[in-house]
Scaffold this active site. Structure first.
Site, PDB file in Angstrom:
ATOM      1  N   ASN A   1      -4.109   1.376  -2.434  1.00  0.00           N
ATOM      2  CA  ASN A   1      -3.105   0.449  -2.945  1.00  0.00           C
ATOM      3  C   ASN A   1      -2.130   1.157  -3.879  1.00  0.00           C
ATOM      4  O   ASN A   1      -2.347   2.293  -4.295  1.00  0.00           O
ATOM      5  CB  ASN A   1      -3.800  -0.671  -3.717  1.00  0.00           C
ATOM      6  CG  ASN A   1      -4.596  -1.589  -2.822  1.00  0.00           C
ATOM      7  OD1 ASN A   1      -4.052  -2.286  -1.994  1.00  0.00           O
ATOM      8  ND2 ASN A   1      -5.919  -1.597  -2.992  1.00  0.00           N
TER       9      ASN A   1
ATOM     10  N   CYS B   1      -7.519  -1.378   2.952  1.00  0.00           N
ATOM     11  CA  CYS B   1      -8.132  -2.260   3.941  1.00  0.00           C
ATOM     12  C   CYS B   1      -9.133  -1.499   4.800  1.00  0.00           C
ATOM     13  O   CYS B   1      -8.761  -0.538   5.482  1.00  0.00           O
ATOM     14  CB  CYS B   1      -7.060  -2.888   4.831  1.00  0.00           C
ATOM     15  SG  CYS B   1      -7.744  -4.012   6.061  1.00  0.00           S
TER      16      CYS B   1
ATOM     17  N   HIS C   1       0.857  -1.185   0.000  1.00  0.00           N
ATOM     18  CA  HIS C   1       0.000   0.000   0.000  1.00  0.00           C
ATOM     19  C   HIS C   1       0.895   1.238   0.000  1.00  0.00           C
ATOM     20  O   HIS C   1       2.073   1.181   0.342  1.00  0.00           O
ATOM     21  CB  HIS C   1      -0.918  -0.009   1.220  1.00  0.00           C
ATOM     22  CG  HIS C   1      -2.038  -0.990   1.099  1.00  0.00           C
ATOM     23  ND1 HIS C   1      -3.235  -0.854   1.771  1.00  0.00           N
ATOM     24  CD2 HIS C   1      -2.161  -2.134   0.386  1.00  0.00           C
ATOM     25  CE1 HIS C   1      -4.040  -1.870   1.475  1.00  0.00           C
ATOM     26  NE2 HIS C   1      -3.402  -2.653   0.632  1.00  0.00           N
TER      27      HIS C   1
END
Length: 307
Positions: free
Chosen positions: A250, A241, A210
Protein backbone atom coordinates in the site's frame (compact mmCIF):
# COMPACT_ATOMS: atom_id res chain seq x y z
CA UNK A 1 -7.33 28.44 6.32
CA UNK A 2 -5.34 25.51 4.95
CA UNK A 3 -7.25 22.84 3.04
CA UNK A 4 -7.94 19.85 5.28
CA UNK A 5 -7.16 16.32 4.09
CA UNK A 6 -8.41 13.45 6.23
CA UNK A 7 -6.12 10.43 6.33
CA UNK A 8 -7.78 7.08 6.93
CA UNK A 9 -5.29 4.62 8.41
CA UNK A 10 -6.24 1.07 7.39
CA UNK A 11 -3.04 -0.75 8.35
CA UNK A 12 -4.39 -2.49 11.45
CA UNK A 13 -6.70 -4.39 9.09
CA UNK A 14 -5.21 -4.26 5.58
CA UNK A 15 -1.62 -4.43 6.81
CA UNK A 16 -1.88 -6.97 9.59
CA UNK A 17 -3.91 -9.43 7.55
CA UNK A 18 -1.04 -9.68 5.04
CA UNK A 19 1.49 -10.92 7.60
CA UNK A 20 2.06 -14.64 7.08
CA UNK A 21 1.02 -16.72 10.07
CA UNK A 22 3.97 -19.08 9.60
CA UNK A 23 6.19 -16.04 10.14
CA UNK A 24 4.44 -14.67 13.22
CA UNK A 25 0.98 -14.57 14.76
CA UNK A 26 0.82 -10.93 15.80
CA UNK A 27 0.11 -10.64 19.54
CA UNK A 28 -2.93 -8.56 20.41
CA UNK A 29 -0.84 -6.36 22.69
CA UNK A 30 1.40 -5.39 19.78
CA UNK A 31 -1.62 -4.49 17.62
CA UNK A 32 -2.98 -2.29 20.38
CA UNK A 33 0.41 -0.61 20.79
CA UNK A 34 0.48 0.20 17.07
CA UNK A 35 -3.05 1.62 17.22
CA UNK A 36 -2.12 3.71 20.27
CA UNK A 37 0.89 5.11 18.40
CA UNK A 38 -1.15 5.90 15.29
CA UNK A 39 -3.72 7.83 17.29
CA UNK A 40 -1.02 9.60 19.31
CA UNK A 41 0.40 10.86 16.00
CA UNK A 42 -2.90 12.58 15.21
CA UNK A 43 -4.78 10.09 13.02
CA UNK A 44 -8.54 10.40 13.57
CA UNK A 45 -9.87 7.68 11.25
CA UNK A 46 -8.83 4.01 11.66
CA UNK A 47 -9.94 0.72 10.14
CA UNK A 48 -8.74 -1.41 13.02
CA UNK A 49 -9.79 -4.98 12.16
CA UNK A 50 -12.16 -7.25 10.26
CA UNK A 51 -15.04 -9.50 11.31
CA UNK A 52 -14.26 -12.46 9.10
CA UNK A 53 -13.73 -16.14 9.78
CA UNK A 54 -10.52 -16.78 11.77
CA UNK A 55 -9.89 -19.66 9.39
CA UNK A 56 -9.84 -17.24 6.46
CA UNK A 57 -7.73 -14.55 8.16
CA UNK A 58 -6.17 -15.91 11.37
CA UNK A 59 -4.24 -12.67 11.99
CA UNK A 60 -7.53 -10.91 12.78
CA UNK A 61 -9.04 -13.60 14.99
CA UNK A 62 -8.89 -11.18 17.97
CA UNK A 63 -11.21 -8.61 16.35
CA UNK A 64 -13.70 -8.67 19.23
CA UNK A 65 -11.01 -8.03 21.82
CA UNK A 66 -9.47 -5.24 19.74
CA UNK A 67 -12.91 -3.68 19.19
CA UNK A 68 -13.70 -3.55 22.88
CA UNK A 69 -10.34 -1.94 23.60
CA UNK A 70 -10.54 0.82 20.99
CA UNK A 71 -14.18 1.67 21.62
CA UNK A 72 -13.58 2.08 25.34
CA UNK A 73 -10.30 3.98 25.04
CA UNK A 74 -11.06 6.15 22.01
CA UNK A 75 -14.71 7.22 21.98
CA UNK A 76 -13.92 10.31 19.89
CA UNK A 77 -11.99 8.54 17.12
CA UNK A 78 -13.67 7.47 13.87
CA UNK A 79 -13.35 3.68 14.18
CA UNK A 80 -14.54 1.12 11.64
CA UNK A 81 -13.93 -2.48 10.61
CA UNK A 82 -14.45 -4.60 7.53
CA UNK A 83 -17.49 -6.88 7.42
CA UNK A 84 -18.00 -9.47 4.65
CA UNK A 85 -21.62 -10.34 5.34
CA UNK A 86 -24.64 -9.94 7.61
CA UNK A 87 -23.07 -12.03 10.36
CA UNK A 88 -20.03 -9.78 10.49
CA UNK A 89 -22.22 -6.67 10.43
CA UNK A 90 -24.30 -8.03 13.30
CA UNK A 91 -21.20 -8.67 15.41
CA UNK A 92 -19.85 -5.19 14.71
CA UNK A 93 -23.18 -3.53 15.45
CA UNK A 94 -23.75 -5.45 18.68
CA UNK A 95 -20.27 -4.51 19.90
CA UNK A 96 -21.17 -0.85 19.43
CA UNK A 97 -19.67 0.10 16.06
CA UNK A 98 -21.70 2.53 13.97
CA UNK A 99 -19.46 2.31 10.90
CA UNK A 100 -18.13 -0.56 8.79
CA UNK A 101 -16.68 -1.14 5.36
CA UNK A 102 -17.87 -3.69 2.82
CA UNK A 103 -15.68 -4.93 -0.04
CA UNK A 104 -16.73 -5.78 -3.57
CA UNK A 105 -14.57 -5.94 -6.70
CA UNK A 106 -15.40 -4.19 -9.95
CA UNK A 107 -13.79 -7.20 -11.63
CA UNK A 108 -16.04 -10.29 -11.58
CA UNK A 109 -13.04 -12.63 -11.61
CA UNK A 110 -11.28 -10.84 -8.76
CA UNK A 111 -14.52 -10.74 -6.78
CA UNK A 112 -14.68 -14.53 -7.06
CA UNK A 113 -11.02 -14.95 -6.10
CA UNK A 114 -11.13 -12.45 -3.25
CA UNK A 115 -14.46 -13.18 -1.57
CA UNK A 116 -15.80 -16.18 -3.51
CA UNK A 117 -18.94 -14.43 -4.71
CA UNK A 118 -20.53 -13.39 -7.96
CA UNK A 119 -21.42 -9.75 -8.43
CA UNK A 120 -25.07 -10.61 -7.90
CA UNK A 121 -24.32 -12.35 -4.60
CA UNK A 122 -22.23 -9.40 -3.39
CA UNK A 123 -25.01 -6.94 -4.16
CA UNK A 124 -27.58 -9.07 -2.34
CA UNK A 125 -25.31 -9.37 0.70
CA UNK A 126 -24.89 -5.58 0.75
CA UNK A 127 -28.66 -5.07 0.52
CA UNK A 128 -29.15 -7.53 3.37
CA UNK A 129 -26.83 -5.57 5.66
CA UNK A 130 -28.41 -2.28 4.59
CA UNK A 131 -31.95 -3.54 5.29
CA UNK A 132 -31.14 -5.09 8.67
CA UNK A 133 -29.00 -2.21 9.94
CA UNK A 134 -30.24 0.95 8.22
CA UNK A 135 -28.45 3.24 10.68
CA UNK A 136 -25.09 1.56 10.14
CA UNK A 137 -22.74 3.70 8.04
CA UNK A 138 -21.15 1.60 5.31
CA UNK A 139 -18.12 2.49 3.23
CA UNK A 140 -18.18 0.42 0.04
CA UNK A 141 -14.58 -0.45 -0.84
CA UNK A 142 -14.59 -0.97 -4.60
CA UNK A 143 -11.57 -3.17 -5.27
CA UNK A 144 -9.94 -3.24 -8.73
CA UNK A 145 -11.49 0.16 -9.52
CA UNK A 146 -8.87 0.87 -12.18
CA UNK A 147 -7.83 -2.58 -13.33
CA UNK A 148 -7.63 -6.26 -12.45
CA UNK A 149 -4.82 -8.83 -12.31
CA UNK A 150 -6.98 -11.20 -14.34
CA UNK A 151 -8.89 -8.84 -16.65
CA UNK A 152 -6.34 -6.06 -17.21
CA UNK A 153 -6.60 -2.28 -17.08
CA UNK A 154 -9.92 -0.61 -17.86
CA UNK A 155 -9.86 1.70 -20.87
CA UNK A 156 -13.07 3.63 -20.26
CA UNK A 157 -15.25 4.66 -17.36
CA UNK A 158 -18.52 3.05 -18.44
CA UNK A 159 -17.78 -0.18 -16.55
CA UNK A 160 -17.49 1.55 -13.18
CA UNK A 161 -20.40 3.92 -13.83
CA UNK A 162 -22.73 1.04 -14.69
CA UNK A 163 -21.56 -1.02 -11.72
CA UNK A 164 -22.01 1.74 -9.14
CA UNK A 165 -25.60 2.36 -10.21
CA UNK A 166 -26.99 -0.69 -8.42
CA UNK A 167 -25.20 0.20 -5.18
CA UNK A 168 -26.34 3.82 -5.30
CA UNK A 169 -29.92 2.56 -5.73
CA UNK A 170 -29.37 0.24 -2.75
CA UNK A 171 -28.41 3.19 -0.53
CA UNK A 172 -24.63 3.57 -0.92
CA UNK A 173 -23.48 6.98 0.27
CA UNK A 174 -19.69 6.52 0.45
CA UNK A 175 -17.42 4.65 -1.96
CA UNK A 176 -13.68 4.14 -1.71
CA UNK A 177 -11.99 3.65 -5.09
CA UNK A 178 -9.27 1.05 -4.54
CA UNK A 179 -6.40 0.57 -6.98
CA UNK A 180 -5.84 -3.00 -5.86
CA UNK A 181 -2.85 -3.78 -8.09
CA UNK A 182 -1.39 -0.30 -8.44
CA UNK A 183 -2.21 -0.11 -12.14
CA UNK A 184 -3.81 3.35 -12.25
CA UNK A 185 -2.21 6.40 -13.83
CA UNK A 186 -3.04 10.07 -13.13
CA UNK A 187 -5.04 10.57 -16.32
CA UNK A 188 -7.15 7.48 -15.61
CA UNK A 189 -7.71 8.69 -12.05
CA UNK A 190 -8.87 12.03 -13.39
CA UNK A 191 -11.24 10.43 -15.91
CA UNK A 192 -12.75 7.98 -13.42
CA UNK A 193 -13.32 10.49 -10.62
CA UNK A 194 -14.67 13.15 -12.98
CA UNK A 195 -17.07 10.67 -14.57
CA UNK A 196 -18.34 9.40 -11.21
CA UNK A 197 -18.89 12.95 -9.95
CA UNK A 198 -20.80 13.81 -13.10
CA UNK A 199 -23.03 10.73 -12.91
CA UNK A 200 -23.41 10.50 -9.11
CA UNK A 201 -22.89 14.00 -7.70
CA UNK A 202 -24.15 13.04 -4.23
CA UNK A 203 -21.83 10.06 -3.84
CA UNK A 204 -18.94 10.74 -1.46
CA UNK A 205 -15.62 9.38 -2.72
CA UNK A 206 -12.38 8.43 -1.03
CA UNK A 207 -9.34 6.72 -2.55
CA UNK A 208 -6.95 3.90 -1.71
CA UNK A 209 -3.92 3.51 -3.97
CA UNK A 210 -1.25 0.83 -4.03
CA UNK A 211 2.31 1.69 -4.97
CA UNK A 212 3.18 -1.19 -7.28
CA UNK A 213 4.53 1.09 -10.01
CA UNK A 214 5.56 3.95 -7.75
CA UNK A 215 2.48 6.01 -8.64
CA UNK A 216 0.56 5.71 -5.38
CA UNK A 217 1.51 9.19 -4.22
CA UNK A 218 0.91 11.01 -7.49
CA UNK A 219 -2.41 9.23 -8.02
CA UNK A 220 -3.49 10.25 -4.53
CA UNK A 221 -2.44 13.85 -5.19
CA UNK A 222 -4.34 13.77 -8.50
CA UNK A 223 -7.47 12.72 -6.60
CA UNK A 224 -6.94 15.50 -4.06
CA UNK A 225 -6.61 18.04 -6.87
CA UNK A 226 -10.00 16.81 -8.09
CA UNK A 227 -11.59 17.59 -4.75
CA UNK A 228 -11.17 14.30 -2.87
CA UNK A 229 -10.40 15.06 0.78
CA UNK A 230 -10.41 11.55 2.28
CA UNK A 231 -7.51 9.23 1.46
CA UNK A 232 -6.49 5.82 2.77
CA UNK A 233 -3.00 4.50 3.53
CA UNK A 234 -1.22 2.05 5.81
CA UNK A 235 1.54 2.55 8.34
CA UNK A 236 4.84 1.68 6.67
CA UNK A 237 3.00 0.74 3.49
CA UNK A 238 2.40 -2.69 5.03
CA UNK A 239 0.00 -4.95 3.21
CA UNK A 240 -1.50 -5.48 -0.19
CA UNK A 241 -4.01 -7.79 -1.81
CA UNK A 242 -3.24 -11.53 -1.42
CA UNK A 243 -5.46 -12.28 -4.42
CA UNK A 244 -3.69 -9.86 -6.78
CA UNK A 245 -0.59 -11.64 -8.15
CA UNK A 246 2.42 -9.35 -8.42
CA UNK A 247 0.92 -6.41 -6.53
CA UNK A 248 3.18 -4.73 -4.01
CA UNK A 249 2.24 -2.89 -0.87
CA UNK A 250 0.00 0.00 0.00
CA UNK A 251 0.86 3.67 -0.02
CA UNK A 252 2.58 4.39 3.28
CA UNK A 253 0.98 6.76 5.75
CA UNK A 254 4.20 8.44 6.81
CA UNK A 255 5.19 9.18 3.19
CA UNK A 256 1.75 10.60 2.50
CA UNK A 257 1.80 12.73 5.65
CA UNK A 258 5.22 14.12 4.78
CA UNK A 259 4.14 15.15 1.27
CA UNK A 260 0.86 16.73 2.33
CA UNK A 261 2.33 18.54 5.32
CA UNK A 262 5.17 19.89 3.19
CA UNK A 263 2.65 21.12 0.60
CA UNK A 264 0.74 23.03 3.27
CA UNK A 265 -2.30 20.81 3.62
CA UNK A 266 -3.81 20.38 7.08
CA UNK A 267 -3.61 16.67 7.94
CA UNK A 268 -3.57 17.10 11.70
CA UNK A 269 -0.86 14.41 11.82
CA UNK A 270 2.68 14.79 13.13
CA UNK A 271 5.15 13.42 10.56
CA UNK A 272 7.73 12.80 13.28
CA UNK A 273 5.32 10.78 15.40
CA UNK A 274 3.85 8.80 12.52
CA UNK A 275 7.33 7.92 11.21
CA UNK A 276 8.33 6.83 14.70
CA UNK A 277 5.17 4.70 14.87
CA UNK A 278 6.05 3.10 11.51
CA UNK A 279 9.59 2.30 12.65
CA UNK A 280 8.34 0.78 15.90
CA UNK A 281 5.79 -1.33 14.04
CA UNK A 282 8.41 -2.62 11.59
CA UNK A 283 10.66 -3.56 14.52
CA UNK A 284 7.85 -5.59 16.11
CA UNK A 285 6.01 -7.02 13.13
CA UNK A 286 7.75 -8.50 10.07
CA UNK A 287 6.13 -7.99 6.68
CA UNK A 288 6.29 -6.29 3.29
CA UNK A 289 6.86 -2.60 3.97
CA UNK A 290 6.78 -0.37 0.89
CA UNK A 291 7.29 2.93 2.71
CA UNK A 292 10.25 4.95 1.44
CA UNK A 293 11.12 6.67 4.72
CA UNK A 294 10.77 3.81 7.15
CA UNK A 295 14.43 2.81 6.76
CA UNK A 296 15.81 6.34 7.02
CA UNK A 297 18.27 6.90 9.83
CA UNK A 298 16.60 9.88 11.45
CA UNK A 299 19.83 11.12 13.05
CA UNK A 300 21.53 11.44 9.65
CA UNK A 301 18.91 13.85 8.32
CA UNK A 302 18.29 15.81 11.48
CA UNK A 303 14.84 14.45 12.34
CA UNK A 304 13.80 14.46 15.98
CA UNK A 305 11.35 11.59 16.27
CA UNK A 306 10.61 12.60 19.84
CA UNK A 307 8.73 15.71 18.67
Amino acid sequence: MREKIEIFEVGPRDGFQSVKVDCILIPTEEKLKVIDNIIAAGIKHIEFSSFVSPKAIPQLADSVEVTKYVLEKYPNIDLFALVPNLKGARTAYELGLDKVCYVVSLSASHNKANINRTHEQSLEAYKEIRENYPDLEIIVDLATSFGCPFEGKYNDTQKIISFLGDYVKAGMKVCCLCDTIGIADPMQVKNVISSIKENYPNLELMVHFHDTRGLGMINTLTAINLGITKVQSTLGGLGGCPFAPGASGNLSTEDLVWMLNEMGYDTGVSFFKILKAAKEQAAMIPGQYSGHQININANLIGLNLDK
